[in-house]
Design a protein around this motif. Structure first.
Motif, PDB file in Angstrom:
ATOM      1  N   ILE A  95      44.464  51.838  60.242  1.00  0.00           N
ATOM      2  CA  ILE A  95      45.830  51.159  60.662  1.00  0.00           C
ATOM      3  C   ILE A  95      46.748  51.703  61.631  1.00  0.00           C
ATOM      4  O   ILE A  95      46.995  51.047  62.636  1.00  0.00           O
ATOM      5  N   PRO A  96      46.660  53.147  61.341  1.00  0.00           N
ATOM      6  CA  PRO A  96      47.742  53.891  62.489  1.00  0.00           C
ATOM      7  C   PRO A  96      47.000  53.969  63.754  1.00  0.00           C
ATOM      8  O   PRO A  96      47.738  53.670  64.930  1.00  0.00           O
TER       9      PRO A  96
ATOM     10  N   ILE B 133      47.843  50.320  65.052  1.00  0.00           N
ATOM     11  CA  ILE B 133      49.429  50.278  65.491  1.00  0.00           C
ATOM     12  C   ILE B 133      49.417  51.000  66.813  1.00  0.00           C
ATOM     13  O   ILE B 133      50.156  50.524  67.771  1.00  0.00           O
TER      14      ILE B 133
ATOM     15  N   LYS C  73      48.065  45.873  53.015  1.00  0.00           N
ATOM     16  CA  LYS C  73      48.499  47.045  53.852  1.00  0.00           C
ATOM     17  C   LYS C  73      48.797  46.715  55.299  1.00  0.00           C
ATOM     18  O   LYS C  73      49.478  47.155  56.100  1.00  0.00           O
ATOM     19  N   LEU C  74      47.604  45.785  55.884  1.00  0.00           N
ATOM     20  CA  LEU C  74      47.759  45.244  57.245  1.00  0.00           C
ATOM     21  C   LEU C  74      49.000  44.543  57.367  1.00  0.00           C
ATOM     22  O   LEU C  74      49.914  44.846  58.421  1.00  0.00           O
ATOM     23  N   HIS C  75      49.148  43.678  56.534  1.00  0.00           N
ATOM     24  CA  HIS C  75      50.552  42.943  56.522  1.00  0.00           C
ATOM     25  C   HIS C  75      51.870  43.634  56.401  1.00  0.00           C
ATOM     26  O   HIS C  75      52.792  43.388  57.208  1.00  0.00           O
ATOM     27  N   GLU C  76      51.911  44.573  55.612  1.00  0.00           N
ATOM     28  CA  GLU C  76      53.190  45.554  55.516  1.00  0.00           C
ATOM     29  C   GLU C  76      53.135  46.201  56.933  1.00  0.00           C
ATOM     30  O   GLU C  76      54.152  46.644  57.492  1.00  0.00           O
ATOM     31  N   SER C  77      52.162  46.555  57.897  1.00  0.00           N
ATOM     32  CA  SER C  77      52.300  47.136  59.084  1.00  0.00           C
ATOM     33  C   SER C  77      52.338  46.157  60.264  1.00  0.00           C
ATOM     34  O   SER C  77      52.263  46.548  61.336  1.00  0.00           O
TER      35      SER C  77
ATOM     36  N   ILE D 127      50.668  43.403  60.707  1.00  0.00           N
ATOM     37  CA  ILE D 127      49.236  42.848  61.412  1.00  0.00           C
ATOM     38  C   ILE D 127      48.905  41.557  60.624  1.00  0.00           C
ATOM     39  O   ILE D 127      48.481  41.787  59.434  1.00  0.00           O
TER      40      ILE D 127
END
Length: 436
Positions: free
Chosen positions: A38-39, A42, A86-90, A92
């Protein structure tokens, strides 16, 4: 809609996560590996991740055995729900592969037909002839996808089949909160089913994104208000690498002008097609190009042309893979992301694309075209961006009527003066936002 200003990142999970080629029935949470990426996503300025098949199958994922459960080689439903969370929280979005044209021989309804034959209540879920026989000596013939009999074609005119599939999609939307689907082999998918899917999904979630795999044919057959929002732009995919390899920018210039130009007769004017330079089915762009210096240009065209750009995992740092070496060569396991000059360029270009109304939604005009150079304008109601591409090893000065004095390069932030001619460095990509 959110997808109109987005950049998509494609992952083939079974390959990406290093899963066994055939289903060993062991539950291993390999899909959690995506969280570690995920980083990187981003940094790339990605807005959505498109996952190739994640549901239970016997081998490559497109031979679905269970639409309701994640493939055990990737983990459990809870594991995938955590990845989506976790994707949605970022920030995405999550897109899944909708494989609705066919299933695998391990699908419960087909297994019931294998066991009970004509007496199976599921015999009408498929196209079966009990007077024939199959390559597997089943005692009956059935239609497979394009002659591949491990992929059993579903009867999408059967309301029971449609109901089952829509219920499955509804579960994905509830359990994983997915934001869209890419429909496998949409070029041959039942059109009535696509209408029903559109009504169901967009009724449940207004901004739900539906895109279809379109390899040939008229994209408008499936991209319309009643079916899909988008389709894969295979025509320009070929034009990008072919133009660079032959040093004939007229090919991609012709495709862009005649498909997306401002004239009303342009075939796909106004459509937001999914654009790409490679994917899980074709040779990687780093292997397709004759010159490694052209990698930046290929991605520069991708991010500047009309459409929704899609990056295939690993290609952002230039990994290679040849289709003739088999699908596995296109779908490798990746331990960790790599950052290099290409990665950083794609990140900047993705950011420029997302933040520019002209690059996302503007019209297109060709301003200058030679064998080695291409200059085109993207213009929206409030912005003009002139894209300059030089595929040559030598500096080039382009002369064209920009109707502008100066601008700012969206990729570097540097001032640009059109002056008596526009200077294009060797192997360069420039996105000039016109001032005034």
């Amino acid at each position: 809609m959110w997808f109109e200003n987005s950049v998509i990142y494609q992952i083939y999970p079974l390959g990406f996560c290093g899963a066994p080629k055939t289903n060993d029935k062991e539950t291993v949470p390999r899909i959690l590996k995506v969280i570690d990426f995920i980083p990187h996503l981003i940094k790339l300025n990605v807005d959505a991740v498109y996952f190739c098949p994640v549901f239970e199958s016997s081998s490559h994922g497109y031979d679905t055995a269970d639409y309701r459960n994640i493939d055990v080689r990737l983990g459990s439903n809870d594991d995938f729900a955590l990845v989506c969370k976790k994707l949605h929280e970022s920030g995405i979005k999550v897109l899944l592969d909708g494989v609705f044209n066919h299933v695998g021989r391990g699908f419960f309804a087909f297994k019931d037909v294998l066991e009970k034959g004509y007496n199976s209540p599921y015999k009408d879920w498929f196209y079966i002839n009990f007077d024939g026989n199959s390559n597997y000596n089943d005692g009956f013939w059935y239609e497979g996808w394009e002659g591949h009999y491990e992929l059993v074609k579903l009867n999408l005119d059967n309301p029971e089949v449609v109901s089952y599939l829509l219920e499955s999609v509804g579960e994905w939307m509830d359990e994983f909160e997915i934001d869209g689907l890419r429909l496998d082999v949409a070029y041959m998918l039942n059109r009535n089913f696509m209408r029903q899917l559109h009504t169901f999904c967009c009724g449940k979630k207004e901004d739900f994104f539906l895109a279809g795999e379109m390899i040939h044919g008229n994209y408008r057959d499936i991209v319309n208000p009643d079916m899909l929002h988008s389709a894969t732009n295979y025509e320009c995919f070929k034009g990008i690498y072919s133009s660079l390899n032959s040093m004939n920018m007229f090919e991609i210039g012709h495709s862009l002008r005649n498909r997306f130009g401002r004239e009303d007769w342009c075939a796909y004017r106004g459509l937001q097609l999914v654009s790409f330079v490679d994917n899980h089915d074709v040779t990687r762009i780093a292997s397709n190009l004759n010159k490694k210096e052209h990698l930046l240009l290929a991605h520069g065209i991708l991010m500047a042309m009309p459409g929704i750009p899609c990056i295939y995992y690993g290609s952002e740092w230039g990994i290679k893979g040849h289709k003739e070496d088999g699908d596995d060569s296109l779908r490798p396991c990746i331990d960790e992301p790599v950052e290099n000059e290409l990665t950083h360029f794609i990140a900047r270009a993705a950011k420029a694309h997302k933040e520019s109304s002209a690059l996302c939604k503007g019209g297109l005009d060709i301003l200058h075209l030679t064998n080695s150079q291409l200059v085109f304008e993207r213009r929206s109601a409030d912005e003009r961006v002139i894209v300059l591409l030089n595929a040559d090893a030598c500096e080039y000065t382009a002369h064209f009527n920009a109707d502008a004095g100066c601008g700012t390069d969206l990729l570097t932030g540097k001032h640009f003066d059109f002056g008596a001619g526009s200077v294009m460095p060797p192997y360069s990509v420039q996105y000039i936002k016109v001032e005034g």
